[in-house]
Design a protein around this motif. Structure first.
Motif, PDB file in Angstrom:
ATOM      1  N   ARG A  24      -7.490 -39.525  39.228  1.00 35.57           N
ATOM      2  CA  ARG A  24      -6.495 -38.698  39.654  1.00 35.57           C
ATOM      3  C   ARG A  24      -6.401 -39.185  41.413  1.00 35.57           C
ATOM      4  NH1 ARG A  24      -5.501 -32.711  39.549  1.00 35.57           N
ATOM      5  NH2 ARG A  24      -7.411 -32.705  38.080  1.00 35.57           N
ATOM      6  N   LEU A  25      -7.367 -39.539  41.919  1.00 40.21           N
ATOM      7  CA  LEU A  25      -7.167 -39.996  43.308  1.00 40.21           C
ATOM      8  C   LEU A  25      -6.326 -41.316  43.502  1.00 40.21           C
ATOM      9  CD1 LEU A  25      -7.627 -39.809  46.499  1.00 40.21           C
ATOM     10  CD2 LEU A  25     -10.024 -40.702  45.896  1.00 40.21           C
ATOM     11  N   ILE A  26      -6.663 -42.203  42.474  1.00 41.76           N
ATOM     12  CA  ILE A  26      -5.918 -43.458  42.707  1.00 41.76           C
ATOM     13  C   ILE A  26      -4.471 -43.245  42.210  1.00 41.76           C
ATOM     14  CG2 ILE A  26      -5.672 -45.544  41.291  1.00 41.76           C
ATOM     15  CD1 ILE A  26      -8.737 -45.559  41.036  1.00 41.76           C
ATOM     16  N   GLY A  27      -4.020 -42.423  41.293  1.00 44.93           N
ATOM     17  CA  GLY A  27      -2.758 -41.904  40.987  1.00 44.93           C
ATOM     18  C   GLY A  27      -1.993 -41.256  42.196  1.00 44.93           C
ATOM     19  N   TRP A  28      -2.847 -40.738  43.201  1.00 48.89           N
ATOM     20  CA  TRP A  28      -2.232 -40.095  44.440  1.00 48.89           C
ATOM     21  C   TRP A  28      -1.695 -41.210  45.509  1.00 48.89           C
ATOM     22  CZ3 TRP A  28      -5.297 -34.759  45.307  1.00 48.89           C
ATOM     23  CH2 TRP A  28      -5.115 -33.905  44.218  1.00 48.89           C
ATOM     24  N   VAL A  29      -2.144 -42.335  45.381  1.00 47.91           N
ATOM     25  CA  VAL A  29      -1.923 -43.331  46.484  1.00 47.91           C
ATOM     26  C   VAL A  29      -0.999 -44.407  45.805  1.00 47.91           C
ATOM     27  CG1 VAL A  29      -3.125 -44.997  48.223  1.00 47.91           C
ATOM     28  CG2 VAL A  29      -4.243 -42.968  47.034  1.00 47.91           C
ATOM     29  N   PRO A  30       0.402 -44.105  45.955  1.00 43.43           N
ATOM     30  CA  PRO A  30       1.325 -44.848  45.237  1.00 43.43           C
ATOM     31  C   PRO A  30       1.592 -46.076  45.950  1.00 43.43           C
ATOM     32  CG  PRO A  30       2.467 -43.083  46.612  1.00 43.43           C
ATOM     33  CD  PRO A  30       1.026 -42.787  46.673  1.00 43.43           C
ATOM     34  N   ASP A  31       1.178 -46.258  47.131  1.00 41.23           N
ATOM     35  CA  ASP A  31       1.847 -47.166  48.028  1.00 41.23           C
ATOM     36  C   ASP A  31       0.975 -47.682  49.329  1.00 41.23           C
ATOM     37  OD1 ASP A  31       2.855 -45.805  49.992  1.00 41.23           O
ATOM     38  OD2 ASP A  31       4.778 -45.516  49.154  1.00 41.23           O
ATOM     39  N   ALA A  32       1.021 -48.614  50.140  1.00 44.53           N
ATOM     40  CA  ALA A  32       0.249 -49.121  51.170  1.00 44.53           C
ATOM     41  C   ALA A  32       0.332 -48.036  52.416  1.00 44.53           C
ATOM     42  CB  ALA A  32       0.652 -50.605  51.598  1.00 44.53           C
ATOM     43  N   GLU A  33       1.699 -47.533  52.494  1.00 45.94           N
ATOM     44  CA  GLU A  33       1.836 -46.411  53.415  1.00 45.94           C
ATOM     45  C   GLU A  33       1.156 -45.280  53.397  1.00 45.94           C
ATOM     46  OE1 GLU A  33       5.348 -44.219  55.672  1.00 45.94           O
ATOM     47  OE2 GLU A  33       5.832 -45.139  54.013  1.00 45.94           O
ATOM     48  N   ALA A  34       1.022 -44.878  51.996  1.00 44.60           N
ATOM     49  CA  ALA A  34       0.191 -43.683  51.658  1.00 44.60           C
ATOM     50  C   ALA A  34      -1.025 -43.958  52.035  1.00 44.60           C
ATOM     51  CB  ALA A  34       0.476 -43.179  50.074  1.00 44.60           C
ATOM     52  N   MET A  35      -1.580 -44.917  51.561  1.00 44.07           N
ATOM     53  CA  MET A  35      -3.030 -45.375  51.760  1.00 44.07           C
ATOM     54  C   MET A  35      -3.506 -45.549  53.217  1.00 44.07           C
ATOM     55  SD  MET A  35      -6.018 -46.322  50.531  1.00 44.07           S
ATOM     56  CE  MET A  35      -5.770 -47.186  48.874  1.00 44.07           C
ATOM     57  N   MET A  36      -2.688 -45.782  54.056  1.00 37.29           N
ATOM     58  CA  MET A  36      -2.928 -46.017  55.376  1.00 37.29           C
ATOM     59  C   MET A  36      -2.839 -44.557  55.868  1.00 37.29           C
ATOM     60  SD  MET A  36      -3.597 -47.604  57.994  1.00 37.29           S
ATOM     61  CE  MET A  36      -3.333 -49.257  57.800  1.00 37.29           C
ATOM     62  N   LEU A  37      -2.002 -43.690  55.422  1.00 40.28           N
ATOM     63  CA  LEU A  37      -2.048 -42.350  55.795  1.00 40.28           C
ATOM     64  C   LEU A  37      -3.199 -41.500  55.586  1.00 40.28           C
ATOM     65  CD1 LEU A  37       1.537 -41.285  55.618  1.00 40.28           C
ATOM     66  CD2 LEU A  37       0.373 -41.600  57.445  1.00 40.28           C
ATOM     67  N   TRP A  38      -3.801 -41.695  54.135  1.00 41.58           N
ATOM     68  CA  TRP A  38      -4.924 -41.253  53.861  1.00 41.58           C
ATOM     69  C   TRP A  38      -6.295 -41.674  54.287  1.00 41.58           C
ATOM     70  CZ3 TRP A  38      -8.647 -42.922  50.086  1.00 41.58           C
ATOM     71  CH2 TRP A  38      -9.421 -41.787  49.569  1.00 41.58           C
TER      72      TRP A  38
END
Length: 83
Positions: A24-38
């Motif tokens: 579920r968590l992996i699916g919530w991080v669609p791109d590098a920008e979202a990863m950086m924000l999280w």
């Protein structure tokens, strides 16, 4: 289980994050920008199960949680540092 109530927020329950939530968590991080924000610089994109497994080793000092709404739906994943 920890509880948090804030202004304008429903009751949120903090539940220890478990391996069953990896997908579920992996699916919530669609791109590098979202990863950086999280996660900032903690995890490089793409997020993987191996990264999460490695991070669970530090659960004693940096426990991971999923937050549940009053309706028991997962709404967030977070880490709570322990001093």
């Amino acid at each position: 289980m920890l509880l948090f109530a804030g202004k304008g927020l429903d009751m949120v329950t903090w539940v220890p994050f478990q391996r069953s939530g990896f997908d579920r968590l992996i699916g919530w991080v669609p791109d590098a920008e979202a990863m950086m924000l999280w996660a900032g610089l903690v995890f490089p994109f793409p997020l993987t199960k191996a990264q999460l497994e490695k991070h669970l080793v530090y659960a004693e000092t940096h426990p991971l949680y999923k937050l549940l709404t009053a309706q028991r739906q997962t709404c967030c994943h977070t880490e709570k540092g322990v001093a």
